[in-house]
Design a protein around this motif. Structure first.
Motif, mmCIF file in Angstrom:
data_model
loop_
_atom_site.group_PDB
_atom_site.id
_atom_site.type_symbol
_atom_site.label_atom_id
_atom_site.label_comp_id
_atom_site.label_asym_id
_atom_site.label_seq_id
_atom_site.Cartn_x
_atom_site.Cartn_y
_atom_site.Cartn_z
ATOM 1 N N VAL A 241 0.850 -1.191 0.000
ATOM 2 C CA VAL A 241 0.000 0.000 0.000
ATOM 3 C C VAL A 241 0.884 1.239 0.000
ATOM 4 O O VAL A 241 1.857 1.334 0.762
ATOM 5 N N ILE A 242 0.570 2.183 -0.864
ATOM 6 C CA ILE A 242 1.357 3.420 -0.916
ATOM 7 C C ILE A 242 0.887 4.342 0.204
ATOM 8 O O ILE A 242 -0.147 5.012 0.096
ATOM 9 N N ASN A 243 1.636 4.371 1.277
ATOM 10 C CA ASN A 243 1.279 5.220 2.417
ATOM 11 C C ASN A 243 2.504 5.952 2.965
ATOM 12 O O ASN A 243 2.524 6.376 4.117
ATOM 13 N N THR A 244 3.485 6.091 2.114
ATOM 14 C CA THR A 244 4.736 6.736 2.543
ATOM 15 C C THR A 244 4.873 8.150 1.992
ATOM 16 O O THR A 244 5.875 8.817 2.264
ATOM 17 N N ILE A 245 3.888 8.597 1.203
ATOM 18 C CA ILE A 245 3.967 9.929 0.596
ATOM 19 C C ILE A 245 2.599 10.603 0.704
ATOM 20 O O ILE A 245 1.563 9.936 0.705
ATOM 21 N N PRO A 246 2.546 11.937 0.808
ATOM 22 C CA PRO A 246 1.270 12.657 0.908
ATOM 23 C C PRO A 246 0.489 12.602 -0.399
ATOM 24 O O PRO A 246 1.054 12.334 -1.466
ATOM 25 N N TYR A 247 -0.782 12.881 -0.292
ATOM 26 C CA TYR A 247 -1.686 12.715 -1.429
ATOM 27 C C TYR A 247 -1.272 13.543 -2.639
ATOM 28 O O TYR A 247 -1.461 13.130 -3.785
ATOM 29 N N ASP A 248 -0.731 14.735 -2.408
ATOM 30 C CA ASP A 248 -0.419 15.605 -3.533
ATOM 31 C C ASP A 248 0.795 15.133 -4.324
ATOM 32 O O ASP A 248 1.078 15.648 -5.404
ATOM 33 N N VAL A 249 1.505 14.136 -3.786
ATOM 34 C CA VAL A 249 2.637 13.552 -4.516
ATOM 35 C C VAL A 249 2.226 12.254 -5.202
ATOM 36 O O VAL A 249 2.820 11.863 -6.203
ATOM 37 N N VAL A 250 1.180 11.609 -4.677
ATOM 38 C CA VAL A 250 0.778 10.291 -5.179
ATOM 39 C C VAL A 250 0.468 10.311 -6.669
ATOM 40 O O VAL A 250 0.954 9.473 -7.437
ATOM 41 N N HIS A 251 -0.331 11.279 -7.113
ATOM 42 C CA HIS A 251 -0.712 11.298 -8.527
ATOM 43 C C HIS A 251 0.499 11.543 -9.426
ATOM 44 O O HIS A 251 0.616 10.939 -10.498
ATOM 45 N N ARG A 252 1.376 12.429 -8.998
ATOM 46 C CA ARG A 252 2.590 12.672 -9.790
ATOM 47 C C ARG A 252 3.449 11.419 -9.861
ATOM 48 O O ARG A 252 4.092 11.148 -10.873
ATOM 49 N N TRP A 253 3.463 10.644 -8.758
ATOM 50 C CA TRP A 253 4.234 9.406 -8.769
ATOM 51 C C TRP A 253 3.633 8.414 -9.760
ATOM 52 O O TRP A 253 4.364 7.763 -10.507
ATOM 53 N N TYR A 254 2.305 8.306 -9.778
ATOM 54 C CA TYR A 254 1.656 7.393 -10.721
ATOM 55 C C TYR A 254 1.962 7.792 -12.169
ATOM 56 O O TYR A 254 2.179 6.944 -13.040
ATOM 57 N N THR A 255 1.995 9.075 -12.433
ATOM 58 C CA THR A 255 2.328 9.546 -13.782
ATOM 59 C C THR A 255 3.760 9.172 -14.150
ATOM 60 O O THR A 255 4.035 8.719 -15.269
ATOM 61 N N ALA A 256 4.676 9.343 -13.200
ATOM 62 C CA ALA A 256 6.077 8.983 -13.452
ATOM 63 C C ALA A 256 6.224 7.475 -13.622
ATOM 64 O O ALA A 256 6.974 6.995 -14.495
ATOM 65 N N HIS A 257 5.516 6.723 -12.788
ATOM 66 C CA HIS A 257 5.564 5.263 -12.871
ATOM 67 C C HIS A 257 5.032 4.787 -14.221
ATOM 68 O O HIS A 257 5.564 3.841 -14.816
ATOM 69 N N ARG A 258 3.999 5.440 -14.734
ATOM 70 C CA ARG A 258 3.457 5.087 -16.036
ATOM 71 C C ARG A 258 4.481 5.349 -17.148
ATOM 72 O O ARG A 258 4.590 4.567 -18.095
ATOM 73 N N ALA A 259 5.213 6.442 -17.024
ATOM 74 C CA ALA A 259 6.238 6.746 -18.031
ATOM 75 C C ALA A 259 7.294 5.651 -18.087
ATOM 76 O O ALA A 259 7.736 5.239 -19.172
ATOM 77 N N LEU A 260 7.705 5.157 -16.913
ATOM 78 C CA LEU A 260 8.683 4.072 -16.878
ATOM 79 C C LEU A 260 8.079 2.782 -17.430
ATOM 80 O O LEU A 260 8.738 2.048 -18.178
#
Length: 412
Positions: A331-350
């Motif tokens: 479960v992704i619970n190590t980062i605040p909500y405003d970073v989560v979506h940006r992380w998903y976008t970066a993860h999709r790029a990879l």
């Protein structure tokens, strides 16, 4: 079709598991140094012969910057462009196109004199705790290729300029820890990397070195003509014991399919860096939890690893480990909500880069051909198969293979 990597999700290496229903692939400072202080030229020889006096070092306006020309009584045949300056809390050196800064405690602590360092055991003899944290050199002297520091107690530390470049923070930033060749399927196939013969691998350092060279450069390596038995596979593995290195040997396959899929995760990450550097940075900084739970028969494991998807050395930004495992990501619970979506976008790029068909290297494992995979770098999977298939494999400890590679003169 399900593609799996079987790297265990501990601190150092985590599963690289990917489902593949749509051809998923796994995976100068110029100002102060540029000018020449011509009025110091006439004093150069005196400085070299007698050292820089304590009085001069204490003058706030005295700039100890001068080009050191090798001539006269000096033995070097070429000019040595070098400049240095003593600051209140550090020593500054320009040499070999590198501007370096050294803390005075560091300079005293790393002294290589016989009383401070055992050159036979490569161990420090000096008690670091005995060094005054406010220590400053009494005098500094530079001649030819060596800089000398005389400390308040009279002890003299000498450093070769090349040693300082090699061991400075600034020098490390320019140094590649492990040379690699990034590849997609076309690049690897065009390289025509030769496998190593089983007997040569076991019996000669040349064969072992060739294997390790392939492994370090590409993250995968093959050994051929291995008898298709568990005993010979184990014998092969014991030649170098590497965990985070995985070994596969197909002892028997009576059927079709079952090809192994390999993707260079570092190549994919490099594409992200070139196209979206901000997303690469996010993937290298956001910590995630990976979790592996197993309760089958007598196997009871609950392992947790924490770290970013991309792991880089902080001083030179060199990538050394990729964690990409959608199955075991907790479960992704190590980062605040405003970073989560940006992380998903970066993860999709990879993910897009990892799943490009041109990055897929498909190989058919067969009896006698053993595959070694660097789980810190290369993602792997397998297509479906028919019939009876017997596979032999193991995990090896990483440190041992790197140790062997260095012993054989390879950079690792």
């Amino acid at each position: 079709m399900t593609l799996l990597s079987t790297a265990t999700p501990n601190i150092a290496h985590v599963h690289v598991d990917l489902t593949c229903t749509c051809r998923c692939c796994v995976q100068r400072f110029t100002g102060m140094w540029c000018h020449r202080l011509f009025h110091l030229q006439s004093r150069l020889q005196n400085l070299l012969k007698g050292g820089v006096t304590s009085w001069a070092l204490q003058q706030p306006n005295f700039k100890r910057l001068f080009p050191l020309a090798i001539h006269g009584h000096h033995t070097a045949s070429k000019s040595l462009n070098c400049a240095w300056q003593q600051h209140e809390d550090h020593f500054e050196l320009q040499y070999a196109n590198t501007v370096m800064r050294f803390d005075y405690v560091w300079l005293r602590d790393h002294c290589r004199s016989a009383s401070c360092y055992n050159s036979k055991t490569h161990q420090r003899s000096l008690d670091t705790a005995s060094v005054d944290l406010c220590i400053k050199p009494k005098t500094i002297r530079l001649d030819e290729t060596t800089v000398f520091f005389t400390w308040p107690d009279g002890h003299v530390t000498r450093y070769d300029l090349e040693w300082l470049v090699k061991n400075s923070y600034e020098g490390q930033k320019q140094k590649i820890i492990q040379p690699r060749i990034l590849w997609n399927a076309e690049i690897y196939q065009q390289a025509q990397v030769s496998p190593v013969d089983f007997q040569s691998f076991l019996e000669t350092n040349e064969g072992l070195k060739k294997f390790l060279q392939n492994f370090l450069l590409y993250g995968i390596a093959f050994v051929e003509n291995v008898p298709p038995t568990q005993e010979h596979t184990e014998k092969l593995a014991k030649r170098i014991s590497l965990i985070s290195i995985q070994v596969f040997h197909c002892l028997k396959h009576e059927g079709t399919g079952g090809r192994t899929l390999l993707v260079d995760g570092f190549y994919a990450a490099e594409q992200v860096l070139q196209k979206s550097p901000e997303e690469f940075e996010l993937l290298s900084k956001v910590p995630l939890k990976h979790e592996y739970i197993e309760n089958v028969g007598e196997c009871h494991n609950h392992m947790i690893g924490v770290g970013p998807v991309l792991n880089i050395y902080p001083w030179n930004k060199e990538l050394y480990l990729i964690r990409y495992n959608n199955y075991d990501r907790a479960v992704i619970n190590t980062i605040p909500y405003d970073v989560v979506h940006r992380w998903y976008t970066a993860h999709r790029a990879l993910t897009i880069e990892l799943r490009r068909p041109e990055n897929e290297l498909w190989v058919k494992l067969k009896p006698g051909r053993v595959l070694f995979i660097d789980n810190w770098r290369v993602l792997h999977g397998r297509e479906s198969f028919t019939g009876y298939r017997q596979l032999c494999g193991c995990y090896l400890t990483r440190d041992d293979v790197l140790n062997t590679a260095r012993f054989l003169g390879l950079q690792a």
